[in-house]
Design a protein around this motif. Sequence first.
Motif, PDB file in Angstrom:
ATOM      1  N   LEU B  17       0.832  -1.215   0.000  1.00 54.05           N
ATOM      2  CA  LEU B  17       0.000   0.000   0.000  1.00 54.05           C
ATOM      3  C   LEU B  17       0.864   1.261   0.000  1.00 54.05           C
ATOM      4  CD1 LEU B  17      -2.830  -0.897   2.556  1.00 54.05           C
ATOM      5  CD2 LEU B  17      -3.141  -0.393   0.121  1.00 54.05           C
ATOM      6  N   ALA B  18       1.944   1.233   0.792  1.00 57.21           N
ATOM      7  CA  ALA B  18       2.784   2.421   0.934  1.00 57.21           C
ATOM      8  C   ALA B  18       3.576   2.709  -0.337  1.00 57.21           C
ATOM      9  CB  ALA B  18       3.728   2.254   2.127  1.00 57.21           C
ATOM     10  N   LEU B  19       3.808   1.663  -1.146  1.00 56.87           N
ATOM     11  CA  LEU B  19       4.643   1.838  -2.340  1.00 56.87           C
ATOM     12  C   LEU B  19       3.827   1.990  -3.621  1.00 56.87           C
ATOM     13  CD1 LEU B  19       7.633  -0.610  -1.730  1.00 56.87           C
ATOM     14  CD2 LEU B  19       7.645   1.896  -1.686  1.00 56.87           C
ATOM     15  N   ARG B  20       2.523   1.771  -3.529  1.00 58.23           N
ATOM     16  CA  ARG B  20       1.717   1.829  -4.763  1.00 58.23           C
ATOM     17  C   ARG B  20       1.781   3.219  -5.370  1.00 58.23           C
ATOM     18  NH1 ARG B  20      -3.570  -1.688  -5.617  1.00 58.23           N
ATOM     19  NH2 ARG B  20      -3.190  -0.708  -7.639  1.00 58.23           N
ATOM     20  N   ASP B  21       2.062   3.204  -6.661  1.00 58.60           N
ATOM     21  CA  ASP B  21       2.339   4.457  -7.368  1.00 58.60           C
ATOM     22  C   ASP B  21       2.355   4.099  -8.867  1.00 58.60           C
ATOM     23  OD1 ASP B  21       3.869   7.301  -6.876  1.00 58.60           O
ATOM     24  OD2 ASP B  21       4.604   6.280  -8.684  1.00 58.60           O
ATOM     25  N   PRO B  22       1.933   5.025  -9.735  1.00 59.99           N
ATOM     26  CA  PRO B  22       1.942   4.696 -11.171  1.00 59.99           C
ATOM     27  C   PRO B  22       3.316   4.275 -11.674  1.00 59.99           C
ATOM     28  CG  PRO B  22       0.757   6.751 -10.770  1.00 59.99           C
ATOM     29  CD  PRO B  22       1.367   6.356  -9.465  1.00 59.99           C
ATOM     30  N   SER B  23       4.378   4.712 -10.979  1.00 61.67           N
ATOM     31  CA  SER B  23       5.725   4.390 -11.456  1.00 61.67           C
ATOM     32  C   SER B  23       6.177   2.984 -11.057  1.00 61.67           C
ATOM     33  CB  SER B  23       6.722   5.410 -10.900  1.00 61.67           C
ATOM     34  OG  SER B  23       6.883   5.214  -9.511  1.00 61.67           O
ATOM     35  N   GLY B 123      -5.802  -7.365   6.439  1.00 63.49           N
ATOM     36  CA  GLY B 123      -7.002  -6.587   6.746  1.00 63.49           C
ATOM     37  C   GLY B 123      -6.700  -5.328   7.548  1.00 63.49           C
ATOM     38  N   PHE B 124      -5.562  -5.308   8.230  1.00 65.59           N
ATOM     39  CA  PHE B 124      -5.185  -4.141   9.029  1.00 65.59           C
ATOM     40  C   PHE B 124      -4.010  -3.370   8.406  1.00 65.59           C
ATOM     41  CE2 PHE B 124      -7.526  -6.861  11.861  1.00 65.59           C
ATOM     42  CZ  PHE B 124      -8.357  -5.965  12.508  1.00 65.59           C
ATOM     43  N   ALA B 125      -3.619  -3.784   7.213  1.00 63.91           N
ATOM     44  CA  ALA B 125      -2.526  -3.081   6.528  1.00 63.91           C
ATOM     45  C   ALA B 125      -2.950  -1.654   6.220  1.00 63.91           C
ATOM     46  CB  ALA B 125      -2.175  -3.817   5.231  1.00 63.91           C
ATOM     47  N   SER B 126      -1.976  -0.748   6.211  1.00 54.46           N
ATOM     48  CA  SER B 126      -2.327   0.624   5.840  1.00 54.46           C
ATOM     49  C   SER B 126      -1.154   1.324   5.191  1.00 54.46           C
ATOM     50  CB  SER B 126      -2.811   1.407   7.057  1.00 54.46           C
ATOM     51  OG  SER B 126      -1.718   1.973   7.706  1.00 54.46           O
ATOM     52  N   SER B 127      -1.488   2.265   4.334  1.00 56.16           N
ATOM     53  CA  SER B 127      -0.459   2.944   3.540  1.00 56.16           C
ATOM     54  C   SER B 127       0.414   3.848   4.404  1.00 56.16           C
ATOM     55  CB  SER B 127      -1.117   3.769   2.434  1.00 56.16           C
ATOM     56  OG  SER B 127      -1.972   4.734   3.016  1.00 56.16           O
ATOM     57  N   TRP B 128      -0.095   4.236   5.582  1.00 54.71           N
ATOM     58  CA  TRP B 128       0.676   5.160   6.422  1.00 54.71           C
ATOM     59  C   TRP B 128       1.380   4.452   7.582  1.00 54.71           C
ATOM     60  CZ3 TRP B 128      -1.626   4.248  10.942  1.00 54.71           C
ATOM     61  CH2 TRP B 128      -2.995   3.944  10.931  1.00 54.71           C
ATOM     62  N   MET B 129       1.373   3.118   7.557  1.00 57.75           N
ATOM     63  CA  MET B 129       2.003   2.338   8.638  1.00 57.75           C
ATOM     64  C   MET B 129       3.420   2.806   8.962  1.00 57.75           C
ATOM     65  SD  MET B 129       1.905  -0.511  10.594  1.00 57.75           S
ATOM     66  CE  MET B 129       0.724  -1.691   9.939  1.00 57.75           C
ATOM     67  N   PHE B 130       4.188   3.161   7.932  1.00 56.33           N
ATOM     68  CA  PHE B 130       5.612   3.417   8.155  1.00 56.33           C
ATOM     69  C   PHE B 130       5.976   4.903   8.200  1.00 56.33           C
ATOM     70  CE2 PHE B 130       5.081  -0.584   5.708  1.00 56.33           C
ATOM     71  CZ  PHE B 130       5.343  -1.456   6.749  1.00 56.33           C
ATOM     72  N   ARG B 131       4.963   5.760   8.099  1.00 54.55           N
ATOM     73  CA  ARG B 131       5.234   7.190   8.126  1.00 54.55           C
ATOM     74  C   ARG B 131       5.953   7.584   9.412  1.00 54.55           C
ATOM     75  NH1 ARG B 131       1.199   9.727   4.670  1.00 54.55           N
ATOM     76  NH2 ARG B 131       1.448   8.466   2.799  1.00 54.55           N
ATOM     77  N   ASN B 132       7.104   8.201   9.248  1.00 58.35           N
ATOM     78  CA  ASN B 132       7.927   8.663  10.374  1.00 58.35           C
ATOM     79  C   ASN B 132       8.484   7.541  11.245  1.00 58.35           C
ATOM     80  OD1 ASN B 132       7.578  11.412   9.749  1.00 58.35           O
ATOM     81  ND2 ASN B 132       5.544  11.348  10.663  1.00 58.35           N
ATOM     82  N   ALA B 133       8.257   6.304  10.833  1.00 56.46           N
ATOM     83  CA  ALA B 133       8.844   5.189  11.576  1.00 56.46           C
ATOM     84  C   ALA B 133      10.310   5.051  11.187  1.00 56.46           C
ATOM     85  CB  ALA B 133       8.093   3.903  11.264  1.00 56.46           C
ATOM     86  N   ARG B 134      11.121   4.526  12.115  1.00 53.34           N
ATOM     87  CA  ARG B 134      12.481   4.179  11.764  1.00 53.34           C
ATOM     88  C   ARG B 134      12.456   2.804  11.111  1.00 53.34           C
ATOM     89  NH1 ARG B 134      11.903   8.696  13.007  1.00 53.34           N
ATOM     90  NH2 ARG B 134      13.360  10.021  14.117  1.00 53.34           N
ATOM     91  N   TRP B 135      13.300   2.636  10.087  1.00 50.41           N
ATOM     92  CA  TRP B 135      13.386   1.347   9.388  1.00 50.41           C
ATOM     93  C   TRP B 135      14.849   0.925   9.474  1.00 50.41           C
ATOM     94  CZ3 TRP B 135       9.277  -0.285   5.643  1.00 50.41           C
ATOM     95  CH2 TRP B 135       9.512  -1.541   5.103  1.00 50.41           C
ATOM     96  N   ILE B 136      15.118  -0.028  10.361  1.00 47.14           N
ATOM     97  CA  ILE B 136      16.510  -0.398  10.632  1.00 47.14           C
ATOM     98  C   ILE B 136      17.037  -1.318   9.536  1.00 47.14           C
ATOM     99  CG2 ILE B 136      18.060  -1.495  12.295  1.00 47.14           C
ATOM    100  CD1 ILE B 136      16.024  -0.693  14.477  1.00 47.14           C
ATOM    101  N   LEU B 137      18.224  -1.019   9.039  1.00 49.06           N
ATOM    102  CA  LEU B 137      18.882  -1.874   8.050  1.00 49.06           C
ATOM    103  C   LEU B 137      20.172  -2.399   8.665  1.00 49.06           C
ATOM    104  CD1 LEU B 137      18.318   0.310   4.860  1.00 49.06           C
ATOM    105  CD2 LEU B 137      16.995  -1.670   5.631  1.00 49.06           C
TER     106      LEU B 137
END
Lengths: 272, 272
Positions: B17-23, B123-137
């Motif tokens: 959801l967060a990555l969906r984009d025409p590109s 069912g609980f997925a959302s496009s804004w789940m990761f907004r401002n979240a840290r994503w550790i690599l």
Amino acid sequence: MKVGVVGLGLIGGSIGLALRDPSREILGFDPSEANAKLALDRFCVDRLAPLEEVAKAEIVFVAAPPLHVIAVLDQIAKLRGEQTVVTDCTSVKAEVAAWAVRTGAPWFVGGHPMAGHEKSGPGFASSWMFRNARWILTPVKATDKAAVKQVEELVRAMGAVPVRAKPDAHDRQVAILSHLPHAFASVLVTLGEELERTDVAAGSWRDLTRVGGVDPDLWSQILLGNRTELTKVLEDAERELAALREALQTDDRKAVRAILERSRIAKKKQEA
Amino acid sequence: MKVGVVGLGLIGGSIGLALRDPSREILGFDPSEANAKLALDRFCVDRLAPLEEVAKAEIVFVAAPPLHVIAVLDQIAKLRGEQTVVTDCTSVKAEVAAWAVRTGAPWFVGGHPMAGHEKSGPGFASSWMFRNARWILTPVKATDKAAVKQVEELVRAMGAVPVRAKPDAHDRQVAILSHLPHAFASVLVTLGEELERTDVAAGSWRDLTRVGGVDPDLWSQILLGNRTELTKVLEDAERELAALREALQTDDRKAVRAILERSRIAKKKQEA
């Protein structure tokens, strides 16, 4: 109608704000001049008055720190008007209930609003603090039924829902529902000391630590006030944590799953 | 650009959801037909495809349950296209990092989005789940720098902030920041079993128990995956709780206050 508020901190200040209305005059008293001034500046009360005057209002809310509540009640018992109803906001009820039984004061109704904030003082008071909150009342045999009704009426005026409970049951309840959560939050932020950064955390850390930095003066009084029940509940908590730890140590997938399945079911019931 | 998502649960669905984009074309795969269908119905992916095809996307996010991640990575290693970059979302990184070192795969970047929800599934997925979240690599020596940059770019596209960490440090961090909070929440709701009602509780109970009913299948895997670090952290937690309990038992006001003062300072630093 005159309403008195004794103790103009977070809770007392919020009571004033929640009850302000053209039909009521809110009189406030706090031994701390700074608290009193801030409460007045933030419109928590219509005016400040000496305890002698506040104690003569039709109803008086005592929102003093736990250590001082009994002394304040003793003072008010001497100063109150003939019709004055008095209620308190202390988060532990056994001691206050014992006082009510001992003095046999029919005009006193023990109470505990189930609401708060991680920051203290009238600066964080708000008119909506008690909206939809439960406000526990713990009348004893001696308590006048009309006094309870009067307190309930004002509790409802603040948007809260009055609920009656026995003092002992209440104290066990809040040991689990409020004091243990605060102990957990305190332990979490303390264990977080070693981390260079906690801003990487997700929502569970933010939620579980919200009340991890509460005022040590106030909360040491609250936790000690409920030490009999809280000690038992802490023992239970230590036992449950040890069970989880041992299941993890022995790589016992079935046991870990069972622990989480039990809490999943408990949570579901609590939400129902 | 083709993006693959393997595992269409809460996290995989939210990535889509967060990555969906025409590109971008988002291809999804999940061995559970129900999960896959729900993810498609909720627009988490542009289309479903067999693993063989998903694994050939320019970048593949693996959001499989912890127990299955290594097997999925082994499969993808065989199926991937020549240019495919692969990243995972597992909340414990030591095992995945060991896999990366063992296979020496330069195209793999270990990852862990610090976000979630108390409910599971697409069912609980959302496009804004990761907004401002840290994503550790957690790249290792063998990891291609360009692959890390590619993952970081998509992480930023989801509104998250990429942060690098060493796998071991990460696992200790999340034991404190995520796994212990979940253990505490589980203990709280379990101790709440005895209460007739928990709806009298204030905000601290609501916050501290939000994640108390998480999916036992998923979370037993997560906790066991980090059992070495979590066991140590649980021991620390038990020790801190016992110290508080003993201070209460002996009515040691100074000690109780000192415990709360320490956490007040810790909390303040963590908020800075």
